[in-house]
Enzyme design. Sequence first.
Site, PDB file in Angstrom:
ATOM      1  CB  CYS A 150      -0.959  -0.016   1.171  1.00  0.00           C
ATOM      2  SG  CYS A 150      -0.208  -0.399   2.768  1.00  0.00           S
TER       3      CYS A 150
HETATM    4  N1  LIG Z   1      -3.302  -4.279   5.609  1.00  0.00           N
HETATM    5  C1  LIG Z   1      -2.979  -3.607   4.521  1.00  0.00           C
HETATM    6  O1  LIG Z   1      -3.245  -2.398   4.398  1.00  0.00           O
HETATM    7  C2  LIG Z   1      -2.256  -4.297   3.396  1.00  0.00           C
HETATM    8  C3  LIG Z   1      -1.939  -3.555   2.262  1.00  0.00           C
HETATM    9  C4  LIG Z   1      -1.268  -4.162   1.212  1.00  0.00           C
HETATM   10  C5  LIG Z   1      -0.896  -5.486   1.316  1.00  0.00           C
HETATM   11  N2  LIG Z   1      -1.182  -6.187   2.439  1.00  0.00           N
HETATM   12  C6  LIG Z   1      -0.722  -7.565   2.523  1.00  0.00           C
HETATM   13  O2  LIG Z   1      -1.816  -8.454   2.639  1.00  0.00           O
HETATM   14  C7  LIG Z   1      -1.430  -9.592   3.411  1.00  0.00           C
HETATM   15  C8  LIG Z   1      -2.436  -9.770   4.559  1.00  0.00           C
HETATM   16  O3  LIG Z   1      -2.346  -8.614   5.380  1.00  0.00           O
HETATM   17  P1  LIG Z   1      -3.447  -8.239   6.451  1.00  0.00           P
HETATM   18  O4  LIG Z   1      -3.198  -6.831   6.790  1.00  0.00           O
HETATM   19  O5  LIG Z   1      -4.782  -8.650   5.991  1.00  0.00           O
HETATM   20  O6  LIG Z   1      -3.015  -9.195   7.680  1.00  0.00           O
HETATM   21  P2  LIG Z   1      -3.948  -9.735   8.847  1.00  0.00           P
HETATM   22  O7  LIG Z   1      -5.077  -8.803   9.105  1.00  0.00           O
HETATM   23  O8  LIG Z   1      -3.029 -10.062   9.975  1.00  0.00           O
HETATM   24  O9  LIG Z   1      -4.567 -11.100   8.270  1.00  0.00           O
HETATM   25  C9  LIG Z   1      -3.762 -12.222   8.020  1.00  0.00           C
HETATM   26  C10 LIG Z   1      -4.633 -13.361   7.522  1.00  0.00           C
HETATM   27  O10 LIG Z   1      -3.786 -14.463   7.179  1.00  0.00           O
HETATM   28  C11 LIG Z   1      -4.184 -15.619   7.914  1.00  0.00           C
HETATM   29  N3  LIG Z   1      -2.964 -16.368   8.226  1.00  0.00           N
HETATM   30  C12 LIG Z   1      -2.016 -16.078   9.158  1.00  0.00           C
HETATM   31  N4  LIG Z   1      -1.019 -16.998   9.129  1.00  0.00           N
HETATM   32  C13 LIG Z   1      -1.341 -17.884   8.157  1.00  0.00           C
HETATM   33  C14 LIG Z   1      -0.736 -19.073   7.642  1.00  0.00           C
HETATM   34  N5  LIG Z   1       0.422 -19.521   8.124  1.00  0.00           N
HETATM   35  N6  LIG Z   1      -1.375 -19.752   6.657  1.00  0.00           N
HETATM   36  C15 LIG Z   1      -2.564 -19.313   6.176  1.00  0.00           C
HETATM   37  N7  LIG Z   1      -3.190 -18.198   6.618  1.00  0.00           N
HETATM   38  C16 LIG Z   1      -2.578 -17.496   7.582  1.00  0.00           C
HETATM   39  C17 LIG Z   1      -4.912 -15.104   9.124  1.00  0.00           C
HETATM   40  O11 LIG Z   1      -5.818 -16.111   9.572  1.00  0.00           O
HETATM   41  P3  LIG Z   1      -6.279 -16.246  11.123  1.00  0.00           P
HETATM   42  O12 LIG Z   1      -6.857 -14.921  11.508  1.00  0.00           O
HETATM   43  O13 LIG Z   1      -7.335 -17.322  11.086  1.00  0.00           O
HETATM   44  O14 LIG Z   1      -5.080 -16.642  11.911  1.00  0.00           O
HETATM   45  C18 LIG Z   1      -5.620 -13.880   8.553  1.00  0.00           C
HETATM   46  O15 LIG Z   1      -6.798 -14.260   7.884  1.00  0.00           O
HETATM   47  C19 LIG Z   1       0.006  -9.321   3.916  1.00  0.00           C
HETATM   48  O16 LIG Z   1       0.925 -10.007   3.125  1.00  0.00           O
HETATM   49  C20 LIG Z   1       0.135  -7.824   3.755  1.00  0.00           C
HETATM   50  O17 LIG Z   1       1.460  -7.415   3.552  1.00  0.00           O
HETATM   51  C21 LIG Z   1      -1.876  -5.633   3.482  1.00  0.00           C
END
Ligand SMILES: NC(=O)c1ccc[n+]([C@@H]2O[C@H](COP(=O)([O-])OP(=O)(O)OC[C@H]3O[C@@H](n4cnc5c(N)ncnc54)[C@H](OP(=O)(O)O)[C@@H]3O)[C@@H](O)[C@H]2O)c1
Length: 349
Positions: A150
């Site tokens: 982002c």
């Molecule tokens: N947040 C942002 O603004 C943003 C922007 C751009 C890109 N991203 C990218 O998007 C991705 C997700 O980010 P997020 O912000 O959504 O993180 P998040 O809110 O912490 O969510 C992580 C998700 O991944 C699952 N997870 C965790 N460990 C796992 C594993 N070993 N195998 C399978 N699933 C697993 C979690 O499931 P449980 O809850 O069931 O444990 C949860 O659904 C990251 O790579 C991040 O860099 C995020």
Amino acid sequence: MTFSVAVSGASGYAGGEILRLLASHPDVEIRTVTAHSNAGQPLIDHQPHLRSLAHLTLQDTTPDILAGHDVVFLALPHGQSAQYTDMLEGVPLVIDAGADHRLTDPAAWDAFYGGAFSEPWAYGVPELPTGTAKQRDALVGARRIAAPGCNASTVSLSLAPGVAAGVIDPGDIVTVLAVGPSGAGKSLKTNLLASEILGTANPYAVGGTHRHIPEIRQALAAAAPAETDIRISFTPVLVPMARGILATSTAPIAPGVTDAQIRGAWESAYADESFVHLLPEGSFPRTADVLGANTALLGLAIDRAAGRVVVVAAVDNLVKGTAGAAIQSMNIALGLTESTGLSVNGVAP
Ligand SMILES: NC(=O)c1ccc[n+]([C@@H]2O[C@H](COP(=O)([O-])OP(=O)(O)OC[C@H]3O[C@@H](n4cnc5c(N)ncnc54)[C@H](OP(=O)(O)O)[C@@H]3O)[C@@H](O)[C@H]2O)c1
């Protein structure tokens, strides 16, 4: 045709936002949602705002469960995607919201992430100038797409037109960026507790260590007409707003360039874009103007006294910064109208 979709990481912020946008996309059916520690629980317990998806239950994230869909979104912590992508050969389109498939340089991956390097996929920021073309061209018919970081896409969209047109010096870029805590995900971290972030602005990853730096350098290098050394000083600051990014980027004005040539570079780059808007001279965006929207708003100033161009950009990290970019890229890859399911309008106040 309706495309069947699976979304992994569905209990998280990025997965939740992908689901929110897909829920009103006319050409997809959300068939499967998966998670990790929360597998087995109703989606609605983790995403209570997604009322229309209350019938879905979070399943385990396994290749077997993800396979058999037309489109799979991976919204997992970085480093987790590659283990699944190797086993999803038969899935026509896989879109990774994580960093695993963004970088083309293994040395940059080693320096900023570490662990096994995965092959780069088509980068999901359609509006980015790439020399004389746009990144959109690489997404047409793509089978594997890396949605952007982002912060990275906000800065790249801010500066790529100036780099492509040669009106700024990309060897001395300085960016200071305010970002809300949803950018760091939903999992529990002490430094993201309300008591640590309310009423305070907290710098982090100061001094060239933020993981989005190589992604910005890569995108701006792709915009440059010739091989160019991209150097950026990047300082993120965590601020108490749930979502949103406000990036202020500056770079030296290239020698002999007029004000009209500078503004013209951004005007011509984004004139035909639905989701990237250059504001009129003297206007600058606020994060409040893009909340919930797949829109990047840019304000541009020419500071002759400092000899620098200043670009202020506002983006919703979860929409244009992640989920919106992923779905816009999906639309292009599948041959759908690019803006399907995406709104240029935000939510206010
Ligand atoms: N947040 C942002 O603004 C943003 C922007 C751009 C890109 N991203 C990218 O998007 C991705 C997700 O980010 P997020 O912000 O959504 O993180 P998040 O809110 O912490 O969510 C992580 C998700 O991944 C699952 N997870 C965790 N460990 C796992 C594993 N070993 N195998 C399978 N699933 C697993 C979690 O499931 P449980 O809850 O069931 O444990 C949860 O659904 C990251 O790579 C991040 O860099 C995020």
